[in-house]
Write a protein that holds these residues in place. Structure first.
Motif, mmCIF file in Angstrom:
data_model
loop_
_atom_site.group_PDB
_atom_site.id
_atom_site.type_symbol
_atom_site.label_atom_id
_atom_site.label_comp_id
_atom_site.label_asym_id
_atom_site.label_seq_id
_atom_site.Cartn_x
_atom_site.Cartn_y
_atom_site.Cartn_z
ATOM 1 N N ASN A 1 -15.452 26.472 -26.974
ATOM 2 C CA ASN A 1 -14.622 28.589 -27.014
ATOM 3 C C ASN A 1 -14.639 29.728 -27.012
ATOM 4 O O ASN A 1 -14.128 30.403 -26.644
ATOM 5 N N ALA B 1 -17.183 29.838 -35.667
ATOM 6 C CA ALA B 1 -16.048 28.780 -36.973
ATOM 7 C C ALA B 1 -16.728 29.297 -38.136
ATOM 8 O O ALA B 1 -16.596 29.349 -39.034
ATOM 9 N N ASN C 1 -7.091 26.864 -43.845
ATOM 10 C CA ASN C 1 -7.156 25.400 -43.120
ATOM 11 C C ASN C 1 -7.846 26.498 -41.973
ATOM 12 O O ASN C 1 -7.796 27.766 -41.759
ATOM 13 N N GLY C 2 -8.565 25.948 -41.097
ATOM 14 C CA GLY C 2 -9.606 26.937 -39.807
ATOM 15 C C GLY C 2 -10.519 27.584 -40.928
ATOM 16 O O GLY C 2 -11.189 28.237 -39.642
ATOM 17 N N GLY D 1 -13.784 26.649 -41.440
ATOM 18 C CA GLY D 1 -14.927 26.213 -41.071
ATOM 19 C C GLY D 1 -15.605 25.116 -42.047
ATOM 20 O O GLY D 1 -16.570 24.912 -41.844
ATOM 21 N N LYS D 2 -14.362 24.558 -42.646
ATOM 22 C CA LYS D 2 -15.652 23.696 -44.483
ATOM 23 C C LYS D 2 -15.154 22.102 -43.580
ATOM 24 O O LYS D 2 -16.868 21.757 -43.369
ATOM 25 N N SER D 3 -15.083 21.996 -42.841
ATOM 26 C CA SER D 3 -15.334 20.496 -41.404
ATOM 27 C C SER D 3 -16.310 20.814 -40.585
ATOM 28 O O SER D 3 -17.978 19.524 -40.273
ATOM 29 N N THR D 4 -16.633 22.328 -39.726
ATOM 30 C CA THR D 4 -17.961 22.525 -39.546
ATOM 31 C C THR D 4 -19.077 22.617 -40.284
ATOM 32 O O THR D 4 -19.425 22.191 -39.602
ATOM 33 N N GLN E 1 -11.880 13.371 -41.890
ATOM 34 C CA GLN E 1 -11.097 13.803 -41.957
ATOM 35 C C GLN E 1 -10.282 12.429 -41.373
ATOM 36 O O GLN E 1 -10.230 11.409 -40.592
ATOM 37 N N ARG F 1 -14.764 31.112 -42.593
ATOM 38 C CA ARG F 1 -15.886 31.735 -41.743
ATOM 39 C C ARG F 1 -16.950 32.385 -41.669
ATOM 40 O O ARG F 1 -18.056 32.361 -41.768
HETATM 41 N N1 LIG Z 1 -14.009 20.933 -31.321
HETATM 42 C C1 LIG Z 1 -13.494 22.341 -31.542
HETATM 43 N N2 LIG Z 1 -13.800 23.704 -30.495
HETATM 44 C C2 LIG Z 1 -13.340 24.251 -30.551
HETATM 45 N N3 LIG Z 1 -13.002 24.442 -31.762
HETATM 46 C C3 LIG Z 1 -12.815 23.918 -32.704
HETATM 47 C C4 LIG Z 1 -13.265 22.700 -33.181
HETATM 48 N N4 LIG Z 1 -13.243 22.473 -33.943
HETATM 49 C C5 LIG Z 1 -12.911 23.311 -35.135
HETATM 50 N N5 LIG Z 1 -12.547 24.513 -34.443
HETATM 51 C C6 LIG Z 1 -12.159 25.780 -34.299
HETATM 52 O O1 LIG Z 1 -13.063 26.311 -35.264
HETATM 53 C C7 LIG Z 1 -12.508 26.873 -36.349
HETATM 54 C C8 LIG Z 1 -13.281 26.528 -37.557
HETATM 55 O O2 LIG Z 1 -13.186 24.635 -38.039
HETATM 56 P P1 LIG Z 1 -12.791 23.396 -38.814
HETATM 57 O O3 LIG Z 1 -12.497 22.076 -38.651
HETATM 58 O O4 LIG Z 1 -14.564 23.922 -39.389
HETATM 59 O O5 LIG Z 1 -11.842 24.272 -40.315
HETATM 60 P P2 LIG Z 1 -11.780 23.752 -41.315
HETATM 61 O O6 LIG Z 1 -12.015 24.167 -42.286
HETATM 62 O O7 LIG Z 1 -11.788 22.130 -41.849
HETATM 63 O O8 LIG Z 1 -10.012 23.332 -41.397
HETATM 64 P P3 LIG Z 1 -8.808 22.020 -42.108
HETATM 65 O O9 LIG Z 1 -8.526 22.777 -43.389
HETATM 66 O O10 LIG Z 1 -7.706 22.255 -41.093
HETATM 67 O O11 LIG Z 1 -9.649 20.844 -42.022
HETATM 68 C C9 LIG Z 1 -11.321 26.622 -36.646
HETATM 69 O O12 LIG Z 1 -10.948 27.935 -35.876
HETATM 70 C C10 LIG Z 1 -11.141 25.513 -35.266
HETATM 71 O O13 LIG Z 1 -9.961 25.675 -34.199
#
Ligand SMILES: Nc1ncnc2c1ncn2[C@@H]1O[C@H](COP(=O)(O)OP(=O)(O)OP(=O)(O)O)[C@@H](O)[C@H]1O
Ligand SMILES: [Mg+2]
Lengths: 314, 268
Positions: free
Chosen positions: B19, B23, B43-44, B46-49, B88, B221
């Motif tokens: 999109n 991230a 939240n958001g 980028g940790k999971s990313t 997760q 990020r």
């Molecule tokens: N499959 C996806 N498609 C598009 N955008 C995504 C996707 N997965 C995550 N994002 C975006 O990437 C950014 C980072 O997401 P991520 O899941 O890595 O965050 P996080 O740090 O793990 O958050 P949380 O604490 O909520 O688990 C967010 O802005 C999210 O909207």
């Protein structure tokens, strides 16, 4: 009594019985996994795609464009296409996207079928509709052999790869992260299911196929608590539906597919009720004793109130 | 066996989702192995990313991320062989009638070849892992019927039972009560000490693990901070990440970080 015994010596009835068992095997080894994957809808999509593909095959054959093109080839190609498109939409593991892909291919293949019907010689049109309605009582030996081969392949794959199929469905990401080639299994599951559905559709018609592939698996998934349990009950439910369908068709001149579909749907409704009753029974079971902690709680409240007082005085 | 002694070696990493959102961008850091590493951030952020990219599940848009010297794109399968991953919790499908043992055994069976039969040794090790998180009595229970915290414990057991020198856990403490947290954290600590295993975990709360953590990565990020827990517990830094409501309170020799996002965070 004798009459019933005689039935079993009639070849068309024997073939119908064998086909019933084989379709139940297909439902158990393919339908179960599709339901786990949240993809029961794909069965109807693929069955209708087979119809569109058969229409295309027949058009190519009779218009002389590709004279050797057997309708079943068209059916198989279209089915696999639907599986691949669905698989591509669902590579990330999200099943909602796959449902949409199935819906679109469903509409497309039905449109192709209806469009081409106009250009197919009228004498051949019933053969196309055969893919939709079908009749388990009109099978020839080749149908049964093809179905048997399909069922055998599916059983082999289910024995070898049931864990992979389940892992891909339950935790796609975790499986890849542990080194599983999840994408390969994802496509293998969808494509083998699609081929099986296409062969089954050719033999007994789309209506029976999705009655038998979807409802028994959904019903079992409601009430069974293990993967193996689901697969066994799918086989049983599917077989019951088909046998009742066959019996009824002989007794009251009804379409066996229609009766089987109704029975399968009833089994699903009953299973949902069974699940609900079971849950209610479980929640009534041995109501735990309540340990009366309210006194302790009040004591602790007044104690802390006293403490608070003391603090004020300090 | 390993090519390098760096658990993570991240150079100019950027990850963009289809999109168009970045991230992660301009991510640079290294962490030495073995480590007990925590990744924090709102939240958001980028940790999971970051974890998914490291595991080769997502391709970087730019830059590279290496684990133990292996590049996530070129040698993804080598990384996957070393790693055990706890996603997760909401990533796990619940409409499949799998028993607790089936889920827990996945950790071992996924590293075998088809048909992946569970040997008695596999079962024994899995049972021990479930004991560590006090879930051994649930062996034959359907996984979807467990509570959220219990499911989390089973997933941790799945990782403990598996093979591989790096444990990666994405918010293993989310939605768990104090008792579950203690069980999970103790099991991880035990494991880290006795098995020479690196642990990487995403968390919103450093409190339960602050005794063990060696490196903390603060992410929003991009890398906001990396270092020992003490250096991360800095007012300016946390205000920058969590907003002006973040405060650090000194109390009884501990430093607490108070934010709206993550509640309280304690550090000596
Ligand atoms: N499959 C996806 N498609 C598009 N955008 C995504 C996707 N997965 C995550 N994002 C975006 O990437 C950014 C980072 O997401 P991520 O899941 O890595 O965050 P996080 O740090 O793990 O958050 P949380 O604490 O909520 O688990 C967010 O802005 C999210 O909207
Ligand atoms: Mg996350």
């Amino acid at each position: 009594m004798n009459e019933i015994f005689q039935l079993f010596t009639i070849p068309f009835f024997q073939r119908a019985l064998i086909a019933s068992i084989l379709i139940a095997v297909v439902a158990s080894t393919s339908g179960s996994f599709l339901v786990f994957r949240g993809l029961s809808f794909m069965t109807s999509g693929v069955a209708h795609a087979a119809l569109g593909g058969a229409a295309l095959g027949m058009f190519l054959q009779y218009s002389g464009i590709v004279p050797w093109f057997d309708p079943i080839l068209g059916a198989l190609i279209f089915s696999v296409l639907v599986a691949v498109v669905t698989g591509y939409a669902g590579e990330s593991g999200i099943s909602q996207k796959m449902e949409v892909a199935v819906g679109v291919s469903f509409a497309l293949s039905m449109s192709i079928a209806v469009f081409l019907l106009h250009y197919i010689p009228p004498t051949q049109v019933p053969q196309v509709w055969g893919y939709l309605i079908g009749d388990i009582l009109l099978l020839d030996n080749l149908d049964v052999i093809l179905l048997g081969g399909t069922a055998a392949v599916l059983v082999l794959i289910a024995l070898l790869f049931n864990k992979e199929y389940v892992y891909v469905s339950v935790d796609m990401e975790g499986s890849i992260a542990h080194g599983l080639n999840a994408r390969a299994y994802h496509y293998m599951m969808l494509i083998t299911s699609a081929l099986a559905i296409a062969f089954a559709t050719k033999a007994v018609g789309a209506i029976l196929v999705y009655a038998i592939m979807v409802a028994p698996a959904a019903a079992s998934n409601e009430i069974m608590r293990s993967v193996r349990g689901v697969m066994v009950t799918v086989f049983i439910f599917a077989l019951i539906s088909e046998i009742v369908g066959l019996a009824a068709s002989l007794a009251i001149q009804a379409s066996p597919s229609a009766i089987a579909g109704i029975i399968a749907a009833l089994i699903y409704v009953v299973s949902m009720q069974v699940k609900r009753i079971r849950e209610r029974a479980a929640s009534n079971q041995d109501f735990p004793e309540v340990e009366d902690l309210s006194e302790t709680f009040h004591e602790s409240l007044s104690a802390s109130a006293e403490q608070a007082h003391e603090h004020e005085h300090e | 066996m390993s090519k390098s002694n760096l658990l993570f070696d991240v150079q100019d990493l950027a990850v963009k989702y289809p999109n168009g959102d970045f991230a992660l961008h301009h991510v640079n850091f290294t962490v030495e192995s073995p480590s007990f590493m925590a990744i924090i951030g709102p939240n958001g952020s980028g940790k999971s990313t970051l974890l998914k990219t490291a595991l080769g599940l997502i391709r970087p848009t730019r830059g590279t991320i290496k684990m133990m010297g292996y590049d996530s794109v070129r040698d993804g399968h080598k990384i996957q062989r070393m790693v055990r991953y706890v996603p997760q919790r909401d990533q796990i499908g619940l409409n499949i009638p799998m028993k607790v043992k089936d889920i827990a055994l996945m950790g071992r069976l996924l590293k075998k070849r088809p048909p992946r039969f569970a040997s008695s040794k596999d079962k024994e090790i899995t049972r021990q892992a479930l004991e560590k998180v006090d879930m051994q009595d649930f062996w034959d229970r359907p996984f979807p019927e467990l509570s959220g915290g219990q499911r989390q414990r089973v997933l941790v057991a799945r990782a403990l039972a598996g093979k591989g020198s790096i444990l990666i856990l994405d918010e293993p403490l989310a939605g768990t009560d104090a008792e579950s947290q203690r069980l999970i954290v103790d099991a991880l600590e035990d494991y880290h000490k006795n098995n020479d295993v690196s642990i990487v975990m995403v968390t919103h709360d450093l409190n339960p693990i602050h005794r063990m953590v060696k490196n903390v990565l603060l992410l929003k990020r991009t890398v906001i901070g990396i270092g020992a827990p003490c250096s991360i517990m800095d007012v300016d830094l946390l205000t920058k990440v969590y907003g002006p409501t973040a405060r650090i309170v000194e109390y009884a020799g501990h430093r607490y970080c108070v934010t709206h996002d993550s509640g309280m965070d304690r550090h000596e």
